[in-house]
Design a protein around this motif. Structure first.
Motif, mmCIF file in Angstrom:
data_model
loop_
_atom_site.group_PDB
_atom_site.id
_atom_site.type_symbol
_atom_site.label_atom_id
_atom_site.label_comp_id
_atom_site.label_asym_id
_atom_site.label_seq_id
_atom_site.Cartn_x
_atom_site.Cartn_y
_atom_site.Cartn_z
ATOM 1 N N ALA A 1 41.689 29.774 39.011
ATOM 2 C CA ALA A 1 43.021 30.362 39.241
ATOM 3 C C ALA A 1 44.076 29.277 39.369
ATOM 4 O O ALA A 1 45.145 29.344 38.751
ATOM 5 C CB ALA A 1 42.989 31.241 40.493
ATOM 6 N N VAL A 2 43.783 28.258 40.174
ATOM 7 C CA VAL A 2 44.754 27.176 40.357
ATOM 8 C C VAL A 2 44.887 26.348 39.081
ATOM 9 O O VAL A 2 45.962 25.838 38.769
ATOM 10 C CB VAL A 2 44.355 26.308 41.558
ATOM 11 C CG1 VAL A 2 45.260 25.085 41.678
ATOM 12 C CG2 VAL A 2 44.425 27.136 42.844
ATOM 13 N N ALA A 3 43.799 26.226 38.316
ATOM 14 C CA ALA A 3 43.875 25.502 37.046
ATOM 15 C C ALA A 3 44.866 26.156 36.088
ATOM 16 O O ALA A 3 45.607 25.459 35.381
ATOM 17 C CB ALA A 3 42.490 25.413 36.408
ATOM 18 N N LEU A 4 44.881 27.469 36.048
ATOM 19 C CA LEU A 4 45.845 28.173 35.194
ATOM 20 C C LEU A 4 47.275 27.775 35.559
ATOM 21 O O LEU A 4 48.094 27.453 34.696
ATOM 22 C CB LEU A 4 45.665 29.680 35.329
ATOM 23 C CG LEU A 4 44.317 30.272 34.894
ATOM 24 C CD1 LEU A 4 44.262 31.760 35.238
ATOM 25 C CD2 LEU A 4 44.074 30.059 33.413
ATOM 26 N N ALA A 5 47.567 27.798 36.867
ATOM 27 C CA ALA A 5 48.908 27.425 37.321
ATOM 28 C C ALA A 5 49.185 25.950 37.044
ATOM 29 O O ALA A 5 50.301 25.576 36.660
ATOM 30 C CB ALA A 5 49.045 27.720 38.814
ATOM 31 N N ALA A 6 48.170 25.089 37.223
ATOM 32 C CA ALA A 6 48.359 23.655 37.001
ATOM 33 C C ALA A 6 48.686 23.357 35.547
ATOM 34 O O ALA A 6 49.543 22.513 35.255
ATOM 35 C CB ALA A 6 47.102 22.902 37.442
ATOM 36 N N PHE A 7 48.015 24.023 34.624
ATOM 37 C CA PHE A 7 48.338 23.820 33.208
ATOM 38 C C PHE A 7 49.768 24.249 32.900
ATOM 39 O O PHE A 7 50.483 23.582 32.145
ATOM 40 C CB PHE A 7 47.354 24.583 32.319
ATOM 41 C CG PHE A 7 46.081 23.841 32.041
ATOM 42 C CD1 PHE A 7 46.087 22.665 31.304
ATOM 43 C CD2 PHE A 7 44.873 24.310 32.526
ATOM 44 C CE1 PHE A 7 44.912 21.965 31.052
ATOM 45 C CE2 PHE A 7 43.691 23.624 32.284
ATOM 46 C CZ PHE A 7 43.710 22.448 31.546
ATOM 47 N N LYS A 8 50.188 25.356 33.495
ATOM 48 C CA LYS A 8 51.562 25.818 33.272
ATOM 49 C C LYS A 8 52.576 24.815 33.808
ATOM 50 O O LYS A 8 53.546 24.455 33.127
ATOM 51 C CB LYS A 8 51.766 27.183 33.928
ATOM 52 C CG LYS A 8 53.201 27.703 33.825
ATOM 53 C CD LYS A 8 53.336 29.087 34.421
ATOM 54 C CE LYS A 8 54.802 29.518 34.448
ATOM 55 N NZ LYS A 8 55.450 29.449 33.123
ATOM 56 N N VAL A 9 52.365 24.329 35.032
ATOM 57 C CA VAL A 9 53.306 23.386 35.647
ATOM 58 C C VAL A 9 53.289 22.052 34.912
ATOM 59 O O VAL A 9 54.340 21.458 34.643
ATOM 60 C CB VAL A 9 52.970 23.203 37.139
ATOM 61 C CG1 VAL A 9 53.786 22.062 37.739
ATOM 62 C CG2 VAL A 9 53.243 24.500 37.900
ATOM 63 N N ALA A 10 52.107 21.555 34.560
ATOM 64 C CA ALA A 10 52.005 20.258 33.882
ATOM 65 C C ALA A 10 52.711 20.270 32.534
ATOM 66 O O ALA A 10 53.295 19.258 32.117
ATOM 67 C CB ALA A 10 50.534 19.881 33.708
#
Length: 472
Positions: free
Chosen positions: A95-104
């Motif tokens: 779940a956090v990886a999804l958000a991290a890819f978006k932010v990065a």
């Protein structure tokens, strides 16, 4: 005072089921959407708590079923967020990886503030200071967790043992510890240097993804691929289900934090609670002189150290101590506080019996409003339906039931076969089995009506939608 100069992106995880707060918390409306400690829900309190934090637009991660609840609760407090829809629950690391890819992608130096939607933090100023310290470490490529100063020997939480001092109230992590026995928890509390694992994190998107790729490359690759195939649906960002279903399920702790050599901890003493049980809620909220916490229409006699929650009816108690009593319209829970953690076993039993009481309340929320079940029989069901101004039910038909609508308040725009007409208070209409129909509120006030269903089958899955503005 420590200032937060770096803008962070809050990532709020809102996928929990909250089974230990049954019967109030249920699958269709779990605890993060309930107002338990104030007039705002726990999700709304989580968002409002960030008012003093310099931040980018928040990202809320939830499942398909809860998407309209999230959107409506954001609207109620006049807030906006990016809502990522997890097609399948895969725990916190993906779940956090999804958000991290978006932010990065948007900001290579972006920092995430990862929060649960259902925690209580009473001292917001202390919380903000802890975030500020965590950001300083995150800018040094540490993956930071917030460790809560324990106030009791709690066996229901994982623990973090502090390591080398890095800065004020900031340490390297020596080790993460699974939920201990009560004896070990007492030892941790007495010896000091051990903190509750809050499940809150601060790290840069790039640092998290780098460690995830290093230790869990399959999760990294699946989430990367899934975020390359997103679609926008109204206010929601949908993740590709076929790709994401291949992703392993794992927590941030197991996948990354327990393996990385960049784990750090900032201590937090801010009146934190995850409201993980009814007794935890009793610990958190105000009590009277006899140690009782109450909600609703309650009358207590010779009652001490108890929580009594009334939703719909008068609840009275006499001669009880250390009890939890929770009343809803269709279920009542009575338990001693020392057994309340076992409510999950009750939920499991009800689930095996396919009981509706673990899924929905009698009041069920929809994107257009809500309905309240008034009476149910073998071949009939009566609902009170409330439709928000401007909202519209799908164009639909039913194979097994007819419906009779009586308008109680407001104005209804009816589509029935080839007809379109308006109805106002005290007017009614009949929808035969198989007739195409729709219902809309064209007015400025809520539309209220009584619906009487009759037929051989009255399940919610007997709805054939032909058009739906909400994408269902």
């Amino acid at each position: 005072m420590l200032k937060m100069e770096q803008f962070v992106t809050p990532v709020i995880m809102s996928g929990g089921s909250g089974t230990r707060l049954w019967p109030l918390s249920r699958q269709a409306r779990p605890k993060q959407f309930l107002a338990l400690t104030s007039r705002y829900s726990l999700l709304q309190e989580t968002i409002k708590r960030l008012a003093g934090v310099k931040k980018q637009t928040s990202i809320i991660i939830c499942n398909e079923e809860h998407r309209f609840l999230v959107a409506e609760q954001l609207r109620e407090i006049d807030q906006q967020a990016t809502i990522l829809l997890e097609p399948i629950g895969k725990n916190t690391a993906p779940a956090v990886a999804l958000a991290a890819f978006k932010v990065a992608k948007e900001n290579p130096e972006g920092i995430l503030l990862v929060l649960a939607a259902d925690h209580v933090i009473q001292n917001v100023n202390a919380f903000e200071k802890a975030i500020g310290r965590a950001i300083l470490l995150a800018k040094q490529n540490y993956l930071v967790t917030l460790g809560v100063l324990p106030t009791a020997p709690e066996a229901g939480y994982g623990y973090i043992e502090q390591g080398k001092l890095l800065a004020d109230d900031s340490y390297q992590v020596k080790q993460f510890i699974e939920k201990p026995s009560i004896e070990k928890a007492k030892h941790y509390l007495k010896s000091g240097g051990y903190y509750w694992n809050s499940g809150m994190f601060v790290f840069s998107a790039q640092a998290y993804l780098a460690e995830l790729e290093k230790y869990q490359p399959t999760i990294y690759q699946c989430c990367q691929k899934a975020m390359q195939s997103t679609t926008i649906d109204i206010d929601f960002t949908r993740i590709d289900k076929e790709i994401f279903s291949e992703c392993p399920s794992d927590s941030i702790d197991y996948a990354v934090m327990e393996k990385t050599d960049r784990a750090a901890m900032v201590t937090l003493d801010a009146g934190w609670s995850d409201i993980g049980s009814w007794s935890a809620l009793w610990d958190t909220i105000d009590k009277d002189g006899n140690g009782n916490s109450t909600q609703g229409d309650v009358l207590l006699e010779q009652t001490t150290n108890s929580l009594v929650y009334a939703s719909k009816r008068l609840v009275t108690t006499l001669g009880i101590d250390n009890m939890i009593v929770v009343e809803t319209k269709d279920a009542v829970l009575v338990a001693t506080k020392d057994k309340i953690q076992q409510v999950k076993s009750i939920v499991n039993t009800l689930q095996q019996q396919n009981r509706e009481e673990i899924v929905n309340h009698t009041k069920v929320y929809r994107p257009w409003g809500f309905y309240d079940s008034i009476d149910v029989g073998e071949r009939h069901q009566v609902k009170r339906i409330t439709i928000k101004p401007g909202a519209k039910l799908s164009l639909q038909k039913h194979h097994h039931r007819a419906e009779h609508w009586v308008i109680v308040k407001g104005t209804a725009k009816i589509i029935k076969g080839s007809e379109t007409y308006l109805l106002t208070e005290d007017q009614s209409t009949y929808i035969p089995i198989g007739e195409i129909h729709s219902l809309e509120n064209p007015g400025k006030i809520a539309l209220e009506l009584i619906e009487v269903q009759s037929g051989s089958y009255l399940g919610e899955d007997d709805i054939i939608r032909l058009e739906d503005r909400y994408g269902r």
